[in-house]
Design an enzyme around this catalytic site. Structure first.
Site, short mmCIF file in Angstrom:
data_model
loop_
_atom_site.label_atom_id
_atom_site.label_comp_id
_atom_site.label_asym_id
_atom_site.label_seq_id
_atom_site.Cartn_x
_atom_site.Cartn_y
_atom_site.Cartn_z
N GLU A 54 0.83 -1.19 0.00
CA GLU A 54 0.00 0.00 0.00
C GLU A 54 0.87 1.26 0.00
O GLU A 54 1.81 1.37 0.79
CB GLU A 54 -0.92 0.00 1.22
N HIS B 195 -25.32 -2.99 -2.48
CA HIS B 195 -26.40 -2.93 -3.47
C HIS B 195 -26.98 -4.31 -3.75
O HIS B 195 -26.27 -5.32 -3.75
CB HIS B 195 -25.88 -2.34 -4.78
N CYS C 264 -19.02 16.26 18.12
CA CYS C 264 -18.03 17.32 18.33
C CYS C 264 -16.85 17.22 17.38
O CYS C 264 -15.98 18.08 17.37
CB CYS C 264 -17.54 17.33 19.78
#
Length: 481
Positions: A33, A51, A441
């Site tokens: 990666e 889906h 927050c």
């Protein structure tokens, strides 16, 4: 030089699941990666929808792998400790013309093998979803559809691959690939890697990785989508994922609950030239608000807590289908590219299919007798009963200190995430695992504490702790001892 039988390039949800699928067999596997963590690209910012599979053209890889992936998703998510909910989806029609399109989508879904489809009239629709706009006259109901945490799925899959012996090289951008008699030599950052097979799951950069072996058979275009996320106070406004009738630009702006109890609306669909451009715009967010307001009445935009944008890698060839095939330049170089929607839904089936293709190309698949597919959730403490929590705290008092109040994340879980593969070493990495900083927050309370814990556990100075990529520091210098 590190040698492996298979190198998977790209640790999004597809690459991570491919790596995990490969560890079911007696193979040496590496997951490479470019960024500092798993799931920082398309897998980090999307609609998080599983889906049903009614939209893809029958006979395409999208159609077949969507239906299969959706079927596999509930059990996979449970195995990996990832939130998933089978909430179903609705495609809303606002005119008789759109209702005719909805009927065609129903027929396409039947042709694709989508289970539990039905057509709803206006009365049935509004009884099912009271907050849907009065202008909606009917819908396609897709009972098999669901919602999942996409980055959580990728992280858990990569971690489970590592649990089962896969190597994981982060912060390792692929700079070159050289073909040799025995396979390939990959230069990935400081790592020099030899591999007999490569699986190209590099997301937005899969075409450029292909170019490294002389394959220029496809190019990818970034399509940006902008979203608005509401506070959990709005999470019960709808129960289904609500779509409008799709267009050539995609499935349109949706309104959906999330698995963590929020409400999400979006995305826009705009082509861009910037493969890293995730900025939101006033015009884009205004378009999201207007389109979502067509589907649902009484959206309370004062409860929006954040906005974000994601990119989809859209192929310019092969009929807009997924590109899952071996490169013409090498029979041992497998593309899993152009994985736009429904890529998340299809990802478990894509991993399965990729390994089948590798086997057909000569990769021997001997079952790994030691494979273990289960993984504990990162954010598990809040789900315990009071008695169970007390027992955990007696053993380790750090679980008794709540650091993120909005999402009830404890210091014990934070420390565990920092040291558990794949290790969380930035604020955003902790956020993706634990939701720390994702509440109302938005990290206003917990950020200083998170920086302090990260510095302590990694042996770094607080001024070295990053939000995400290298250089994104939050603190410049210490002003008071």
């Amino acid at each position: 030089m590190n040698s492996f039988q298979v190198a998977v390039i790209g640790a999004g949800v597809v690459g991570s699941l491919v790596a995990r699928e490969l560890t079911k067999y007696d193979l040496s596997v590496v997951l490479i990666e470019a960024r500092e963590d798993i799931a920082t690209g398309a897998s980090a910012a999307n609609s998080a929808i599983v889906h049903g599979g009614f939209d893809p053209e029958p006979g395409t890889l999208k159609a077949r792998l969507n239906v299969r992936g959706t079927e596999k998703m509930p059990a996979l998510a449970k195995q990996l400790g990832v939130p998933y909910r089978n909430n179903g989806s609705l495609v809303l029609a606002f005119s008789e013309q759109e209702m005719e399109t909805v009927r065609k989508l129903y027929e396409r879904g039947v042709a694709n093998g989508v289970p539990r489809l039905s057509l709803l009239g206006k009365e049935e629709l509004h009884e099912l979803e009271p907050n849907v706009s009065e202008q909606a006259i009917g819908a396609l109901r897709v009972a098999s559809a669901g919602i999942v945490c996409p980055y959580g799925l990728a992280i858990a899959a990569a971690g489970n691959a590592a649990d089962n012996g896969a190597a994981l090289f982060l912060s390792s951008p692929v700079e070159s690939i050289r073909r040799e008699d025995e396979g390939f030599v990959i230069q990935a950052g400081e790592n020099r890697i030899q591999a007999a097979y490569i699986v190209n799951c590099a997301g937005m950069y899969a075409d450029r990785v292909a170019n490294m072996i002389g394959d220029e058979s496809f190019t990818l275009r970034p399509r940006k989508g902008e979203y608005l996320l509401f506070d959990s106070s709005e999470g019960q406004l709808v129960t289904h994922t609500l779509f409008q009738v799709p267009t050539d630009a995609g499935k349109g702006v949706l309104v959906t609950p999330t698995v963590h109890g929020n409400l999400l609306i979006g995305p826009t669909s705009v082509f861009t030239e910037d493969r890293n451009g995730k900025e939101t715009t006033a015009d884009g967010l205004a378009a999201v608000r207007e389109a979502a307001g067509k589907s649902v009445k009484a959206l309370n935009f004062r409860q929006v807590i954040t906005s974000f944008a994601g990119l989809r890698a859209v192929p310019d060839s092969e009929g807009q289908d997924f590109i899952i095939r071996f490169s013409d330049a090498s029979e041992h170089f497998l593309h899993c590219a152009g994985i736009e929607s429904p890529g998340l839904s299809a990802s478990p089936a894509i991993a399965e299919y990729a390994v089948e293709l590798l086997n057909g190309a000569g990769l021997e698949l001997k079952p790994n007798a030691n494979f273990r597919g289960e993984r504990k959730s990162y954010h598990w403490f809040k789900e315990l009963s009071p008695a169970e929590k007390n027992e955990v705290i007696r053993k380790d008092s750090r679980y008794g200190k709540v650091v993120c109040r909005c999402e009830t994340v404890t210091e014990g879980e934070i420390v565990e995430a920092i040291h558990r593969a794949p290790q969380a070493t930035t604020l955003d990495a902790l956020k993706r695992r634990l939701r720390s900083g994702m509440g109302r927050c938005q990290g206003g309370f917990c950020t200083p504490l998170l920086v302090e814990i990260l510095a302590r556990e990694t042996g770094k100075a607080p001024t070295e702790i990053c939000k995400s990529a290298a250089g994104s520091v939050l603190l410049v210098e210490e002003m008071k001892k």
